[in-house]
Design an enzyme around this catalytic site. Structure first.
Site, short mmCIF file in Angstrom:
data_model
loop_
_atom_site.label_atom_id
_atom_site.label_comp_id
_atom_site.label_asym_id
_atom_site.label_seq_id
_atom_site.Cartn_x
_atom_site.Cartn_y
_atom_site.Cartn_z
N SER A 164 -19.01 -17.84 -0.86
CA SER A 164 -18.16 -17.06 0.04
C SER A 164 -18.69 -17.06 1.48
O SER A 164 -17.91 -17.01 2.43
CB SER A 164 -17.99 -15.62 -0.47
N ASN A 165 -20.01 -17.15 1.66
CA ASN A 165 -20.53 -17.24 3.03
C ASN A 165 -20.20 -18.59 3.65
O ASN A 165 -19.85 -18.68 4.83
CB ASN A 165 -22.04 -16.99 3.03
N ARG A 172 -40.19 -30.11 -8.10
CA ARG A 172 -39.60 -29.57 -6.88
C ARG A 172 -39.64 -30.60 -5.74
O ARG A 172 -38.68 -30.74 -4.98
CB ARG A 172 -40.41 -28.33 -6.47
N MET A 193 -29.98 -21.00 -4.06
CA MET A 193 -30.96 -20.24 -4.82
C MET A 193 -32.11 -21.10 -5.34
O MET A 193 -32.50 -21.02 -6.50
CB MET A 193 -30.27 -19.51 -5.98
N ARG A 194 -32.66 -21.94 -4.48
CA ARG A 194 -33.84 -22.73 -4.84
C ARG A 194 -34.93 -22.46 -3.83
O ARG A 194 -34.67 -22.36 -2.62
CB ARG A 194 -33.54 -24.24 -4.80
N LEU A 217 -37.76 -23.74 -1.59
CA LEU A 217 -37.93 -25.06 -0.96
C LEU A 217 -39.40 -25.34 -0.68
O LEU A 217 -40.18 -24.42 -0.37
CB LEU A 217 -37.13 -25.09 0.35
N ASN A 233 -31.01 -19.16 6.96
CA ASN A 233 -30.69 -18.59 5.64
C ASN A 233 -30.10 -17.21 5.84
O ASN A 233 -30.38 -16.53 6.84
CB ASN A 233 -31.99 -18.47 4.84
N HIS A 245 -29.96 -13.55 3.80
CA HIS A 245 -30.61 -12.83 2.70
C HIS A 245 -29.98 -11.45 2.59
O HIS A 245 -29.78 -10.78 3.61
CB HIS A 245 -32.11 -12.73 2.95
N GLN A 296 -20.40 -7.58 5.51
CA GLN A 296 -21.20 -7.79 6.73
C GLN A 296 -21.77 -9.20 6.80
O GLN A 296 -21.89 -9.77 7.88
CB GLN A 296 -22.33 -6.75 6.80
C1 GAR Z 1 -25.21 -13.76 -0.73
O1 GAR Z 1 -25.21 -12.37 -0.90
C2 GAR Z 1 -26.50 -14.20 -0.08
O2 GAR Z 1 -27.02 -13.28 0.83
C3 GAR Z 1 -27.40 -14.33 -1.28
O3 GAR Z 1 -26.62 -14.87 -2.28
C4 GAR Z 1 -25.26 -14.48 -2.08
C5 GAR Z 1 -24.43 -15.72 -2.09
O4 GAR Z 1 -23.07 -15.42 -2.07
N1 GAR Z 1 -28.53 -15.15 -0.99
C6 GAR Z 1 -29.73 -14.98 -1.52
O5 GAR Z 1 -29.97 -14.11 -2.33
C7 GAR Z 1 -30.77 -15.96 -1.06
N2 GAR Z 1 -32.06 -15.56 -1.51
P1 GAR Z 1 -22.02 -16.53 -1.71
O6 GAR Z 1 -22.33 -17.74 -2.62
O7 GAR Z 1 -20.70 -15.92 -2.05
O8 GAR Z 1 -22.18 -16.89 -0.26
#
Ligand code: GAR
Length: 214
Positions: free
Chosen positions: A13-14, A62, A87-88, A90, A104, A106, A170
């Site tokens: 979604s981001n 890795r 979610m890896r 690096l 990134n 978070h 947000q």
């Molecule tokens: C988001 O909330 C992002 O901040 C988080 O994963 C979600 C991804 O949502 N990222 C982490 O936790 C990174 N460590 P999305 O796939 O809908 O963008």
């Protein structure tokens, strides 16, 4: 035109918010997932964006995965690499390769709650405010220079779902904003390890600390 490569692992979604923002001067060159079943890949395909998979399960270590990932990223000549729910963890070599052009998002107000399950941990800690952070990536996980943060209240009847939904709204505001600043050449990493944003209306030399969104 600046080439942007977006890395995802799931729903994306981001990534979608960044694509939909249609940032002038930015071209989404590719969306790459480490998981073949990432929901966000469909959206990228429908948008006519190059959608690629580099499946981490196909690599023994890795280092080998990161090398293959870098090869795919570099095929799209990126000016900026955007981690959007990637979610890896690096390797240092990967992070160094993209130093200053790897960001990134978070789901917490860093440095609070690095790592996983941030919303649950925020609820358990009883904090009154929570939020999200866009930061440059450095070798230490969830620790790089902060570009922009957004704050949300934690309400008495919140559970993980309601809190994460409030934070996600947000995230979809601040991530396109951060990418826009980068593309416009308005972000500067300072020697002290911070980030300044160019704002012509700010005093002195026009460089200021990015505002907190609320
Ligand atoms: C988001 O909330 C992002 O901040 C988080 O994963 C979600 C991804 O949502 N990222 C982490 O936790 C990174 N460590 P999305 O796939 O809908 O963008």
């Amino acid at each position: 035109m600046k080439n942007i490569v977006i890395l995802i692992s799931g729903r994306g979604s981001n990534m979608e918010a960044i694509v939909r923002a249609q940032i002038p001067g930015a071209r989404i060159a590719a969306v790459i997932s480490n998981r073949p079943d990432a929901g966000g890949l469909d959206f990228a395909v429908r948008q006519g964006i190059a959608a690629r998979v580099v499946d981490h399960k196909a690599y023994p270590a890795r280092e080998a995965f990161d090398a293959a990932l870098a090869e795919e990223i570099d095929a799209h000549s990126p000016d900026l690499v955007v981690l959007a729910g990637f979610m890896r963890v690096l390797t240092d070599a990967f992070v160094s390769r993209y130093a200053g052009r790897l960001i990134n998002i978070h789901p917490s107000l860093l440095p609070s709650f690095p790592g996983l399950h941030t919303h649950r941990r925020a609820l358990e800690a009883g904090v009154r405010v929570h939020g999200t952070t866009v930061h440059f990536v450095t070798p230490t996980l969830d620790c790089g220079p902060v570009v922009i943060q957004a704050v949300v209240p934690v309400l008495a009847d919140d559970d993980e779902d309601s809190l994460s939904a409030r934070v996600l709204v947000q995230e979809h505001r601040i991530y396109p904003q951060a990418v826009r600043w980068f593309v416009e050449g308005r972000l500067q990493l300072t020697a002290a390890g911070g980030v300044r944003v160019k704002d012509e209306t700010a005093g002195l030399d026009g460089w200021t600390v990015p505002p907190v969104e609320a």
